[in-house]
Every structure is written in C-alpha cells, then in structure tokens.
Design an enzyme around this catalytic site. Structure first.
Site, PDB file in Angstrom:
ATOM      1  N   GLY A   1      28.871 -17.168 -34.810  1.00 19.44           N
ATOM      2  CA  GLY A   1      29.128 -16.533 -33.512  1.00 19.44           C
ATOM      3  C   GLY A   1      30.598 -16.145 -33.385  1.00 19.44           C
TER       4      GLY A   1
ATOM      5  N   GLY B   1      24.039 -12.031 -33.664  1.00 17.83           N
ATOM      6  CA  GLY B   1      25.216 -11.819 -34.516  1.00 17.83           C
ATOM      7  C   GLY B   1      25.508 -12.984 -35.452  1.00 17.83           C
TER       8      GLY B   1
ATOM      9  N   LYS C   1      29.974 -21.669 -49.023  1.00 15.42           N
ATOM     10  CA  LYS C   1      30.796 -22.570 -48.188  1.00 15.42           C
ATOM     11  C   LYS C   1      30.976 -23.927 -48.870  1.00 15.42           C
ATOM     12  CE  LYS C   1      29.290 -20.238 -43.959  1.00 15.42           C
ATOM     13  NZ  LYS C   1      28.219 -20.136 -42.954  1.00 15.42           N
TER      14      LYS C   1
ATOM     15  N   GLY D   1      32.102 -22.232 -39.339  1.00 16.94           N
ATOM     16  CA  GLY D   1      32.599 -21.668 -38.076  1.00 16.94           C
ATOM     17  C   GLY D   1      33.703 -22.474 -37.436  1.00 16.94           C
TER      18      GLY D   1
ATOM     19  N   VAL E   1      33.040 -11.261 -35.205  1.00 20.30           N
ATOM     20  CA  VAL E   1      34.162 -12.218 -35.265  1.00 20.30           C
ATOM     21  C   VAL E   1      35.475 -11.545 -34.845  1.00 20.30           C
ATOM     22  CG1 VAL E   1      35.414 -13.850 -36.739  1.00 20.30           C
ATOM     23  CG2 VAL E   1      32.965 -13.530 -37.074  1.00 20.30           C
TER      24      VAL E   1
ATOM     25  N   ILE F   1      34.117 -25.658 -36.982  1.00 19.11           N
ATOM     26  CA  ILE F   1      34.423 -27.039 -37.424  1.00 19.11           C
ATOM     27  C   ILE F   1      35.641 -27.021 -38.358  1.00 19.11           C
ATOM     28  CG2 ILE F   1      33.565 -29.057 -38.680  1.00 19.11           C
ATOM     29  CD1 ILE F   1      30.726 -28.244 -37.912  1.00 19.11           C
TER      30      ILE F   1
ATOM     31  N   LYS G   1      33.450 -15.822 -46.790  1.00 24.25           N
ATOM     32  CA  LYS G   1      33.089 -16.961 -47.652  1.00 24.25           C
ATOM     33  C   LYS G   1      32.625 -16.563 -49.039  1.00 24.25           C
ATOM     34  CE  LYS G   1      30.055 -15.760 -44.413  1.00 24.25           C
ATOM     35  NZ  LYS G   1      29.224 -16.228 -43.357  1.00 24.25           N
TER      36      LYS G   1
HETATM   37  N1  HSE Z   1      25.621 -16.083 -41.358  1.00 26.43           N
HETATM   38  C1  HSE Z   1      26.466 -17.199 -41.154  1.00 26.43           C
HETATM   39  C2  HSE Z   1      25.669 -18.320 -40.543  1.00 26.43           C
HETATM   40  C3  HSE Z   1      27.617 -16.824 -40.260  1.00 26.43           C
HETATM   41  O1  HSE Z   1      24.554 -18.054 -40.063  1.00 26.43           O
HETATM   42  O2  HSE Z   1      26.110 -19.465 -40.559  1.00 26.43           O
HETATM   43  C4  HSE Z   1      28.703 -17.839 -40.192  1.00 26.43           C
HETATM   44  O3  HSE Z   1      29.313 -18.023 -41.441  1.00 26.43           O
END
Ligand code: HSE
Length: 403
Positions: free
Chosen positions: A294, A178, A196, A125, A15, A127, A96
């Site tokens: 990502g 990643g 989340k 991510g 990131v 959104i 998070k």
């Molecule tokens: N590991 C998390 C996912 C990364 O796969 O959504 C993004 O928060």
C-alpha cells in the site's frame, strides 16, 4: 547537521503518490525537484511542470543529490539506480526484484563510489526489518527469519479463509487496492516473497544468494480440500518465506505455503499485513507486525530511508564483513503436506519418511519428509499437475509407513 536533500523521484504510482502525501505533511529539510514518469497522458494530482519523461533531467541534474526510485520495471530500475550511484548520488529504492537480482553489483557500486543505497520499503512495506537486521541484530546469532512477506497473497488467503471469497475475486481486490504486482504471479507464486527473503538474508547472514537457486512454491494450486484439511486441524495456511541456519556453516532459504497453528504469531496476520518472526540466540523469539503493501505504509519506509540519508546513513552489511563463512544450501529435509493427482509425483519426490497417506474420491494427500532438492527438481511438475505443497513443520512422529 542534516544535509538538504534535493530529490529526483522516479515513478508516481501507488508508492510514489503515498510518499508525496506523507512528505507534504512534514517540514523536513528536503525538496522533490522533479518526478520522472513513463506515461505523460495520465491524469496526476500535481502541476505538470514537476513531471518529465526524460530520466536524464534527473540523473544529469547536479542540483539533485538524491534519487528515489519507485518504478516497476526491473531492468530500467537497475539502470537508474546504478547510474545514480556511479555519479555520486545516494539512492532509496523499493524495487525488491531488482535489488535481489543485482545485490552483489549494488554492494560493489556503493563501495566503489562511496554512495549509499537504502531499501527498507522493498521488504515488508512499513516493517523496519532491514534496519533492525543491520543495526540491532548485528552481533546476534540468528537461528531463523520467517514470516509473511507478501501482502497480496496474504490478502487472498484471508479473504478465502475468513470470508469464503473465491480466489479470482480476492486477487482482483488486491489489484484494485494497489497491493499486487503488475504480474500477480510474482505475488501468488512466491517470487516477490523470495526476493524479499534474499534481501533480508544478506543482512541477517551476510550471504548473497541467486534467486534462481531458491525454491518458491506459491498458493496458485490451493484448493477447497487443502482449506478443509487445515480447518479440521485448527490450522491456517500462509505463504511463508524461511531463512534458517542449519549449522555453523549452512543456511537454507525457501518459500512455501505453510500450515500455521494458533500458537504462532503468523496465525493472526491477516489481509495485507505482514509479519516477521526472528529467532535469535540471545534475544530469543521476536515478532514484527505491520502493513506490507500500500502507498502510505510503503511510503513511510521510503521516507524513513530518505530521512536517514540526510545524516549520511549507509548499510555496512555487517554480517558479510564479520566472516561468518555461512554457505547457502538446499540439502535439507522438510516435513511437507502434498495434495496430488499424479501418483508418479509422490514417487519422484522420494519421500524419506511418510507420516500419513489419505485417499477419498478426488482428495489424495500424503504427509512426510522430503529433501528440498527433490522439491526443486519437481517444481515444474508440481505447478503443472495442480498439486499443492505446504510446509508442515508441526507434523510429528506417528509414522504410518516408510517409503
Ligand atoms: N506486491 C507486494 C505485496 C507489494 O503484495 O506485498 C509490496 O511489496
């Protein structure tokens, strides 16, 4: 007028690099002054002078007015973020787990020190769900928020369902791309989605919930039988966190695999994409869709927060201040599908109602209604006995037996 931001960046992983790539294409009133990293031996894409391994070079630098925290060590992240907030620096974070575990303390620190912590990149991510919950739905009664909040597990499910790829290969791909957490159990076990969900619920309902009190069952025990069951019924299986208002006083939260049918928005959310369905009293149903993992998608959310800080933006936690008096509860009945080996587990889950019971060779399942509290009590047994549980809210009426 926007304030010039002098940024101290913690972390230069997927990131951090993604954010850097985006920033360099823009002419914004901001500058990355220093980047703190853990491993100085790693080959990096930038000149070595910008990096340091000493966190205080950022935290004690009076020129740096903004900290961007993108590391994956929860306790170190909390230490960095809280120190920064106490010393008058605004913060953007994508951690998070850290935020979900320390939400109340982070709210208090912002209040006490007049600083701002933004974390759009921590939830789904790219959104923009937190900003929308906070600003757009501030006067809306939200009946529920649910969706696909974890890109890695969705990637594995899509690879399995659409391409027949085995679980281990799909997980390895999610790691190589990643998307996955350092400990992928966080992804496939539903922990990441739960963190989340807890953050989203703070903005949607004004409640601060301890992650330990919320059920998370993941996709680790998913078998070919479960996929066969879903396919035969025209359903897909997704890992879905749910926050649902039960009545004027109660909200429930849980994370479970869920059977979704063609008419649900989540049906077409595949691979690392995320989706958020908001059911609101007046706006009715709305759906947000975008990449949930990502470097560039998450970096774009982080950049949006950084840009908002130039204008002094801070979350007001409006729902918490509107005194809705909502309380979190696990006392709710859920319709589930349980594939099991251990007969005793069926008894111990104390089904309130059974719709269907099926045995054929090794494939044994039951569908029916259970209390969420009983699922929580049996969580460990479910994991260890390789049972698979899915939320099956489309199950209807025809009752074959009653427990
Ligand atoms: N590991 C998390 C996912 C990364 O796969 O959504 C993004 O928060």
């Amino acid at each position: 007028m926007s304030t010039k931001l002098n940024i101290g960046l913690f972390g230069f992983g997927v990131v951090g690099q993604g954010l850097y790539d985006i920033i360099k294409t823009k002419n914004l009133n901001l500058e990355i002054k220093k980047i703190a990293i853990k491993n100085p031996g790693k080959i990096r894409s930038l000149a070595p002078e910008i990096f340091t391994t000493d966190k205080d070079e950022l935290l004690n630098n009076p020129e740096i007015n903004t900290i961007v925290e993108l590391i994956n060590d929860t306790e170190a992240a909390f230490e960095i973020v809280s120190t920064a907030l106490k010393s008058g620096k605004n913060v953007v974070s994508a951690s998070k787990k850290m935020i979900a575990l320390h939400l109340q303390e982070l709210l208090d620190l912002q209040h006490e020190h007049g600083t701002s912590l933004l974390y759009e990149g921590a939830v789904c991510g790219s959104i923009p769900i937190i900003r929308n919950l906070e600003e757009y739905y501030d006067n809306e009664l939200l009946h529920s928020i649910s969706g696909i909040f974890n890109g890695s597990s969705n990637y594995i499910l899509s690879k399995g369902f659409l391409e027949n790829m085995d679980y281990a290969t799909a997980l390895k791909q999610a790691q190589d791309l990643g998307f996955a957490e350092t400990d992928p159990t966080m992804d496939v076990g539903g922990f990441d989605a739960k963190f989340k969900l807890i953050i989203a619920a703070a903005h949607a309902y004004g409640i601060i919930v301890n992650p330990e009190d919320v059920l998370n069952i993941g996709i680790q025990n998913l078998s070919a039988y479960d996929l066969q069951y879903a396919r035969e019924k025209g359903l897909k299986i997704k890992l879905v966190p749910v926050a649902k208002e039960l009545d004027a006083q109660h909200v429930t939260l849980f994370v479970l695999p869920k059977f979704v049918n063609e008419s649900e928005f989540l049906y077409n959310v595949e691979y690392e994409y995320n989706g958020v369905t908001v059911q609101a009293a007046f706006a009715d149903q709305q759906f947000f869709f975008g990449k949930g993992a990502g470097g560039h998608p998450t970096g774009s959310a982080v950049l949006s927060d950084i840009a908002a800080l130039r204008y002094g933006y801070a979350y007001e936690y409006k729902k918490a201040h509107q005194k809705y008096n909502l309380n979190f509860t696990n006392d709710v009945e859920l319709k589930i599908y349980l594939r099991y080996e251990d007969e005793q587990l069926v008894d111990d889950l104390k089904f309130l109602h059974i719709y269907e019971r099926f045995y054929s060779g090794d494939f044994k399942f039951v569908t029916g209604k259970v209390n969420l509290q009983n699922l929580i009590a049996q969580q460990q047994r479910i994991a260890e006995s390789k049972a698979f549980v899915a939320f099956a809210d489309q199950l209807t009426g025809v009752s074959l037996a009653t427990a």
